[in-house]
Design an enzyme around this catalytic site. Structure first.
Site, short mmCIF file in Angstrom:
data_model
loop_
_atom_site.label_atom_id
_atom_site.label_comp_id
_atom_site.label_asym_id
_atom_site.label_seq_id
_atom_site.Cartn_x
_atom_site.Cartn_y
_atom_site.Cartn_z
N LYS A 196 -24.97 59.19 7.14
CA LYS A 196 -23.99 59.46 6.09
C LYS A 196 -22.58 59.20 6.60
O LYS A 196 -22.28 59.43 7.77
CB LYS A 196 -24.13 60.91 5.65
N LYS A 249 -21.47 58.76 13.34
CA LYS A 249 -22.16 57.59 13.92
C LYS A 249 -21.25 56.87 14.91
O LYS A 249 -21.67 56.51 16.01
CB LYS A 249 -22.55 56.60 12.81
N LYS A 295 -15.36 50.17 6.40
CA LYS A 295 -14.17 50.87 6.86
C LYS A 295 -13.68 50.30 8.19
O LYS A 295 -12.54 50.54 8.59
CB LYS A 295 -14.44 52.36 7.03
N ASP A 335 -25.12 55.69 3.35
CA ASP A 335 -25.00 56.12 1.96
C ASP A 335 -25.29 54.99 0.98
O ASP A 335 -25.70 55.23 -0.15
CB ASP A 335 -23.57 56.61 1.68
#
Length: 338
Positions: free
Chosen positions: A48, A53, A79, A167
């Site tokens: 998630k 991570k 990102k 996600d």
């Protein structure tokens, strides 16, 4: 019809069919039978967003490099924050951004444009489109196409670690699982329902593609920010995967990570934890998980936490329109049996 512009254009069209038949009849190169000189473990890490991570991978890859391994870390999150901890908060030029600029300038992307290193760790970011201007999954696919042109399959690394956002369930983010691009999947989760929901979805994806003939398996789970409540460990046990490491919810880790400091250094307080994780990752075996149902996943938590004991109450016509439901006569035509 015109001949293809690939070397056969000089051949008359009347001879093209025969030319292609002769080309198809050529024996392919013999299969290599020599000893394997380099075996790369390609591992995709899912979890998630915000679960840790990037923190886990930055410290794991750093520890692996300090142990003498050649490691490539690839950020596959739009990102582009996978490598930020590794490079002290600095943004790494992404493959997608660099590829676009080079294309406009009529130049080719070179490895030095997109791959950077620190203390033995090689790292790069695939990147993604600007918000609202493209598909993140398609960006991942384009990034891997560029990597293949740069010689991805010829690079001699001990480990290639891929950081994927769990996600998102569109095709690009499932690429390593769907196309057998990795041998192992590792999920990162915590003792909260949403992160375990994502971990369970990843296990479901692995199981789905295994049924279609895929070979990717789940090697295990890393529990991050562990507060001792045990839901993540229970999840791993239920789906049939090992826990590779348990990283505590510790203020020292949080503070140092916020300051872009690597905590997984040999000789440091947290060094042994990441050294053990590196060993467990190396020795882990891809396994076929048993994903939980929605009720099974909720069952890992107390009813007070999830509200799973709530009984669903159907809505009525009066609720929706403020009037009593009107029963309308069916217009169906019914024929008598002859």
């Amino acid at each position: 019809m015109s001949a293809p512009d690939d070397g056969v254009s000089a051949i008359p069209l009347s001879q093209l069919t025969e030319y292609l038949r002769m080309e198809a009849a050529q024996e392919p190169d013999a299969i290599a039978t020599g000893p394997v000189t380099k075996e790369t473990q390609i591992i995709a890490i899912y979890g998630k967003g915000g679960i840790g991570k990037s923190f886990t991978l930055a410290n794991l890859s750093y520890m692996m490099a300090q142990q003498g391994k050649k490691v490539l870390l690839i950020g596959c999150d739009p990102k582009s924050d996978t490598t930020s901890l590794l490079f002290g908060g600095r943004a790494c030029p992404t493959i997608i951004e660099t590829s676009s600029k080079k294309k406009l300038a009529g130049e080719e992307v070179k490895i030095g444009d997109v791959c950077f290193k620190r203390d033995g760790v090689f790292a790069m970011e695939l990147g993604g489109p600007e918000v609202g201007r493209g598909c993140g999954g398609r960006g991942i696919i384009h990034g891997f196409e560029t990597l293949e042109k740069l010689g991805f399959h010829e690079w001699g690394f001990d480990y290639v670690l891929l950081d994927f956002l769990g996600d998102v369930v569109c095709g690009g983010f499932g690429l390593p699982i769907a196309r057998d691009m990795c041998q192992k999947v590792i999920v990162v989760g915590s003792n909260d329902l949403q992160s375990l929901y994502v971990a369970n979805n990843v296990c479901s994806a692995v199981e789905y593609f295994r049924k279609l003939g895929g070979n990717v398996g789940v090697a295990g789970m890393v529990i991050n920010r562990d507060d001792g409540t045990g839901e993540a460990a229970s999840f791993a046990q239920h789906v049939g995967i090992p826990v590779l490491a348990t990283i505590p919810a510790n203020d020292d880790i949080r503070r140092k990570s916020a300051n872009y400091e690597i905590v997984g250094r040999p000789g440091s307080q947290w060094g042994p934890l990441f050294a053990e994780l590196a060993e467990n990752v190396h020795n882990s075996v891809p396994m076929r998980p048993t994903p939980l149902s929605q009720d099974g996943l909720l069952g890992l938590f107390s009813a007070h936490s999830t509200g799973r004991d709530y009984v669903l109450t159907p809505a009525t016509e009066f609720d929706m329109c403020g009037k009593t439901e009107i029963v309308k006569t069916s217009l169906e035509v019914v024929y008598d049996n002859v």
